[in-house]
Design a protein around this motif. Structure first.
Motif, PDB file in Angstrom:
ATOM      1  N   ILE A  10      47.614  34.807  28.004  1.00  0.00           N
ATOM      2  CA  ILE A  10      47.657  35.709  29.150  1.00  0.00           C
ATOM      3  C   ILE A  10      46.312  35.644  29.851  1.00  0.00           C
ATOM      4  CG2 ILE A  10      47.924  38.115  29.894  1.00  0.00           C
ATOM      5  CD1 ILE A  10      49.600  38.540  27.300  1.00  0.00           C
ATOM      6  N   LEU A  11      46.318  35.368  31.137  1.00  0.00           N
ATOM      7  CA  LEU A  11      45.100  35.369  31.943  1.00  0.00           C
ATOM      8  C   LEU A  11      44.613  36.802  32.123  1.00  0.00           C
ATOM      9  CD1 LEU A  11      46.536  33.075  34.782  1.00  0.00           C
ATOM     10  CD2 LEU A  11      45.417  32.323  32.665  1.00  0.00           C
ATOM     11  N   TYR A  12      43.326  36.958  32.394  1.00  0.00           N
ATOM     12  CA  TYR A  12      42.773  38.305  32.596  1.00  0.00           C
ATOM     13  C   TYR A  12      41.750  38.252  33.717  1.00  0.00           C
ATOM     14  CZ  TYR A  12      40.264  42.670  31.396  1.00  0.00           C
ATOM     15  OH  TYR A  12      39.649  43.908  31.429  1.00  0.00           O
ATOM     16  N   ASN A  13      42.052  38.949  34.806  1.00  0.00           N
ATOM     17  CA  ASN A  13      41.177  38.982  35.975  1.00  0.00           C
ATOM     18  C   ASN A  13      40.581  40.371  36.149  1.00  0.00           C
ATOM     19  OD1 ASN A  13      40.016  37.742  38.321  1.00  0.00           O
ATOM     20  ND2 ASN A  13      41.443  38.926  39.575  1.00  0.00           N
TER      21      ASN A  13
ATOM     22  N   LEU B 220      44.620  36.818  25.026  1.00  0.00           N
ATOM     23  CA  LEU B 220      44.231  37.325  26.334  1.00  0.00           C
ATOM     24  C   LEU B 220      42.855  36.749  26.648  1.00  0.00           C
ATOM     25  CD1 LEU B 220      44.731  39.425  28.682  1.00  0.00           C
ATOM     26  CD2 LEU B 220      43.402  41.030  27.292  1.00  0.00           C
ATOM     27  N   LEU B 221      42.757  36.013  27.758  1.00  0.00           N
ATOM     28  CA  LEU B 221      41.510  35.308  28.072  1.00  0.00           C
ATOM     29  C   LEU B 221      40.946  35.758  29.412  1.00  0.00           C
ATOM     30  CD1 LEU B 221      43.567  32.855  26.651  1.00  0.00           C
ATOM     31  CD2 LEU B 221      41.252  31.951  26.473  1.00  0.00           C
ATOM     32  N   VAL B 222      39.819  36.463  29.341  1.00  0.00           N
ATOM     33  CA  VAL B 222      39.149  36.929  30.543  1.00  0.00           C
ATOM     34  C   VAL B 222      38.566  35.742  31.293  1.00  0.00           C
ATOM     35  CG1 VAL B 222      36.869  37.270  29.461  1.00  0.00           C
ATOM     36  CG2 VAL B 222      37.576  38.732  31.390  1.00  0.00           C
ATOM     37  N   THR B 223      38.454  35.887  32.615  1.00  0.00           N
ATOM     38  CA  THR B 223      37.807  34.830  33.392  1.00  0.00           C
ATOM     39  C   THR B 223      36.363  34.656  32.923  1.00  0.00           C
ATOM     40  OG1 THR B 223      37.214  36.479  35.067  1.00  0.00           O
ATOM     41  CG2 THR B 223      39.185  35.169  35.487  1.00  0.00           C
ATOM     42  N   PRO B 224      35.861  33.431  32.925  1.00  0.00           N
ATOM     43  CA  PRO B 224      34.466  33.206  32.530  1.00  0.00           C
ATOM     44  C   PRO B 224      33.508  34.059  33.372  1.00  0.00           C
ATOM     45  CG  PRO B 224      35.633  31.129  32.622  1.00  0.00           C
ATOM     46  CD  PRO B 224      36.558  32.162  33.192  1.00  0.00           C
ATOM     47  N   TYR B 225      32.675  34.801  32.686  1.00  0.00           N
ATOM     48  CA  TYR B 225      31.777  35.762  33.319  1.00  0.00           C
ATOM     49  C   TYR B 225      30.388  35.157  33.488  1.00  0.00           C
ATOM     50  CZ  TYR B 225      31.691  36.120  28.273  1.00  0.00           C
ATOM     51  OH  TYR B 225      31.692  35.808  26.937  1.00  0.00           O
ATOM     52  N   TYR B 226      29.652  35.677  34.400  1.00  0.00           N
ATOM     53  CA  TYR B 226      28.248  35.350  34.661  1.00  0.00           C
ATOM     54  C   TYR B 226      28.042  33.990  35.318  1.00  0.00           C
ATOM     55  CZ  TYR B 226      23.188  35.097  34.260  1.00  0.00           C
ATOM     56  OH  TYR B 226      21.861  34.982  34.548  1.00  0.00           O
ATOM     57  N   ASN B 227      28.685  32.928  34.833  1.00  0.00           N
ATOM     58  CA  ASN B 227      28.406  31.613  35.416  1.00  0.00           C
ATOM     59  C   ASN B 227      29.200  31.308  36.689  1.00  0.00           C
ATOM     60  OD1 ASN B 227      30.680  31.420  33.787  1.00  0.00           O
ATOM     61  ND2 ASN B 227      29.862  29.806  32.466  1.00  0.00           N
ATOM     62  N   LYS B 228      30.098  32.203  37.106  1.00  0.00           N
ATOM     63  CA  LYS B 228      30.765  32.148  38.410  1.00  0.00           C
ATOM     64  C   LYS B 228      31.399  30.789  38.741  1.00  0.00           C
ATOM     65  CE  LYS B 228      27.988  35.765  40.616  1.00  0.00           C
ATOM     66  NZ  LYS B 228      27.160  36.128  41.789  1.00  0.00           N
ATOM     67  N   PRO B 229      32.409  30.372  37.995  1.00  0.00           N
ATOM     68  CA  PRO B 229      33.073  29.100  38.305  1.00  0.00           C
ATOM     69  C   PRO B 229      33.832  29.160  39.627  1.00  0.00           C
ATOM     70  CG  PRO B 229      34.272  30.301  36.623  1.00  0.00           C
ATOM     71  CD  PRO B 229      32.993  31.042  36.826  1.00  0.00           C
ATOM     72  N   THR B 230      34.088  28.008  40.198  1.00  0.00           N
ATOM     73  CA  THR B 230      34.943  27.915  41.378  1.00  0.00           C
ATOM     74  C   THR B 230      36.396  28.144  40.966  1.00  0.00           C
ATOM     75  OG1 THR B 230      35.308  25.548  41.052  1.00  0.00           O
ATOM     76  CG2 THR B 230      33.388  26.196  42.379  1.00  0.00           C
ATOM     77  N   GLN B 231      37.283  28.238  41.948  1.00  0.00           N
ATOM     78  CA  GLN B 231      38.706  28.383  41.637  1.00  0.00           C
ATOM     79  C   GLN B 231      39.214  27.155  40.874  1.00  0.00           C
ATOM     80  OE1 GLN B 231      40.587  31.310  42.262  1.00  0.00           O
ATOM     81  NE2 GLN B 231      38.477  31.998  42.612  1.00  0.00           N
ATOM     82  N   GLU B 232      38.718  25.967  41.236  1.00  0.00           N
ATOM     83  CA  GLU B 232      39.115  24.762  40.503  1.00  0.00           C
ATOM     84  C   GLU B 232      38.577  24.809  39.074  1.00  0.00           C
ATOM     85  OE1 GLU B 232      40.977  21.242  39.573  1.00  0.00           O
ATOM     86  OE2 GLU B 232      41.285  22.572  41.295  1.00  0.00           O
ATOM     87  N   GLY B 233      37.346  25.332  38.921  1.00  0.00           N
ATOM     88  CA  GLY B 233      36.787  25.475  37.587  1.00  0.00           C
ATOM     89  C   GLY B 233      37.606  26.425  36.731  1.00  0.00           C
TER      90      GLY B 233
ATOM     91  N   LYS C  84      46.849  39.721  33.167  1.00  0.00           N
ATOM     92  CA  LYS C  84      46.376  41.110  33.237  1.00  0.00           C
ATOM     93  C   LYS C  84      45.490  41.194  34.475  1.00  0.00           C
ATOM     94  CE  LYS C  84      43.380  44.485  30.908  1.00  0.00           C
ATOM     95  NZ  LYS C  84      42.460  44.712  29.763  1.00  0.00           N
ATOM     96  N   GLU C  85      45.964  41.912  35.483  1.00  0.00           N
ATOM     97  CA  GLU C  85      45.260  41.999  36.759  1.00  0.00           C
ATOM     98  C   GLU C  85      44.625  43.382  36.892  1.00  0.00           C
ATOM     99  OE1 GLU C  85      43.281  41.519  39.473  1.00  0.00           O
ATOM    100  OE2 GLU C  85      44.596  39.774  39.695  1.00  0.00           O
ATOM    101  N   ALA C  86      43.284  43.406  36.975  1.00  0.00           N
ATOM    102  CA  ALA C  86      42.569  44.683  37.043  1.00  0.00           C
ATOM    103  C   ALA C  86      42.086  45.018  38.450  1.00  0.00           C
ATOM    104  CB  ALA C  86      41.385  44.666  36.068  1.00  0.00           C
ATOM    105  N   VAL C  87      42.451  44.202  39.426  1.00  0.00           N
ATOM    106  CA  VAL C  87      42.172  44.562  40.817  1.00  0.00           C
ATOM    107  C   VAL C  87      43.274  45.521  41.245  1.00  0.00           C
ATOM    108  CG1 VAL C  87      41.946  43.721  43.183  1.00  0.00           C
ATOM    109  CG2 VAL C  87      41.028  42.369  41.289  1.00  0.00           C
ATOM    110  N   GLY C  88      42.947  46.790  41.311  1.00  0.00           N
ATOM    111  CA  GLY C  88      43.974  47.811  41.519  1.00  0.00           C
ATOM    112  C   GLY C  88      44.365  48.003  42.965  1.00  0.00           C
ATOM    113  N   GLU C  89      44.647  46.905  43.666  1.00  0.00           N
ATOM    114  CA  GLU C  89      45.025  46.970  45.070  1.00  0.00           C
ATOM    115  C   GLU C  89      46.486  46.563  45.226  1.00  0.00           C
ATOM    116  OE1 GLU C  89      42.392  44.276  46.983  1.00  0.00           O
ATOM    117  OE2 GLU C  89      40.592  45.499  46.639  1.00  0.00           O
ATOM    118  N   LEU C  90      47.221  47.337  46.006  1.00  0.00           N
ATOM    119  CA  LEU C  90      48.652  47.082  46.167  1.00  0.00           C
ATOM    120  C   LEU C  90      48.912  45.719  46.798  1.00  0.00           C
ATOM    121  CD1 LEU C  90      51.342  48.340  45.556  1.00  0.00           C
ATOM    122  CD2 LEU C  90      51.279  49.480  47.787  1.00  0.00           C
ATOM    123  N   THR C  91      48.048  45.297  47.715  1.00  0.00           N
ATOM    124  CA  THR C  91      48.230  43.986  48.350  1.00  0.00           C
ATOM    125  C   THR C  91      48.160  42.873  47.316  1.00  0.00           C
ATOM    126  OG1 THR C  91      47.259  44.781  50.408  1.00  0.00           O
ATOM    127  CG2 THR C  91      47.327  42.393  50.075  1.00  0.00           C
ATOM    128  N   ARG C  92      47.181  42.952  46.408  1.00  0.00           N
ATOM    129  CA  ARG C  92      47.042  41.941  45.357  1.00  0.00           C
ATOM    130  C   ARG C  92      48.251  41.988  44.416  1.00  0.00           C
ATOM    131  NH1 ARG C  92      42.760  39.122  42.730  1.00  0.00           N
ATOM    132  NH2 ARG C  92      41.874  39.105  44.834  1.00  0.00           N
TER     133      ARG C  92
END
Length: 291
Positions: free
Chosen positions: A131-134, A101-114, A161-169
């Motif tokens: 498994i991606l982790y957002n 399970l790999l969380v998105t890189p934190y603090y350095n704020k990569p672009t979507q391409e990054g 693993k999606e932690a944005v708890g919004e139904l639209t997402r």
């Protein structure tokens, strides 16, 4: 494919601030006995941010060894350094983890391409399922569904693993889920809706405290049994809320200690649960019928 209730396991510490191996092994057995469907070692809840490299790999090894193929083990191996994420992921593969399970890189704020290039590089370098982790609330980095869709085409990237708890997402992601790519909840409060809309499980903090109920709720929600899933989830609502009254894993470690499973220790800069929250967490545990 992984599915069901996957516990984001706490990492027990002893009074000397070291990993408590005996308690860790006991937790693995506790979860297997209580029908947890998979164990996630060294995620955020496992205090990955304060474990050094050797401890990180050792905790994964212990969990894999203790689980002994009885349930899948998913290892947290994310980092804001691509090279370090590769090292952790290779370590997890070497000790026999079933996935990472790999969380998105934190603090350095990569672009979507990054983000795309980061995950692509790890997946191409280490062949273990990933498994991606957002979780933008912690990382200040939101991986958009369009990026996830690109990454889902890579053979050994098998879910998010999606932690944005919004139904639209949730709906956006579920649209391109498949037998090969699954959507998992990373937010206990909205997990039931994600599964009722086609998600395959939850990587859960609540499961540390109420593993059997989380397993049962996930099983009912995955097959679309809303009435039964909601009836079980009703008992868990207090935990979904109160286990986040202070930063995770502060409340959940206090709760698991209260159950007699681990020592009361947590590593700085986190501190033990403030006394003013003890009663609220205890009441949620009673509502969930675990205390």
């Amino acid at each position: 494919m992984f599915q069901g209730s996957m516990v984001a396991l706490v990492t027990p510490m002893d009074k000397n601030d070291s990993v408590d191996e005996s308690s860790l092994r006991r937790l693995v057995d506790f979860h297997i006995d209580n029908q947890t469907d998979a164990i996630v070692a060294v995620g955020t809840t496992g205090e990955s941010a304060t474990l050094n490299h050797d401890e990180h790999c050792e905790v994964i090894r212990i969990v894999v060894e203790q689980a002994d193929k009885r349930v899948p083990v998913i290892a947290g191996t994310g980092s804001n350094s691509t090279a370090e994420a590769i090292d952790y992921t290779r370590c997890a593969a070497d000790v026999g983890a079933d996935a990472c399970l790999l969380v998105t890189p934190y603090y350095n704020k990569p672009t979507q391409e990054g983000l795309y290039q980061h995950y692509k590089k790890v997946a191409e370098t280490v062949s273990i399922p990933q498994i991606l982790y957002n979780v933008p609330g912690r990382t200040a980095c939101d991986m958009l569904p369009s990026t996830v869709k690109r990454l889902a085409e890579i053979d050994n990237i098998v879910g998010i693993k999606e932690a944005v708890g919004e139904l639209t997402r949730i709906r956006e992601l579920v649209e391109f889920a498949s037998d090969k790519f699954a959507i998992f909840s990373g937010d206990d409060g909205s997990a039931i809706e994600l599964m009722l809309h086609g998600g395959k499980g939850a990587i859960s903090v609540t499961a540390n405290v109420a593993p059997k109920a989380m397993h049962e709720m996930c099983q009912r929600a995955i097959v679309g049994d809303r009435a039964e899933a909601e009836a079980i989830n009703q008992r868990l609502l207090g935990l979904h809320k109160q286990l986040f009254v202070e930063s995770n894993p502060i409340p959940v470690k206090w709760a698991v200690h209260t159950m007699g499973l681990i020592p009361p220790c947590i590593r700085l800069p986190l501190t033990p649960l403030s006394e003013k929250y003890h009663e609220a967490v205890k009441k949620a545990m009673q509502q969930a019928q675990v205390l």
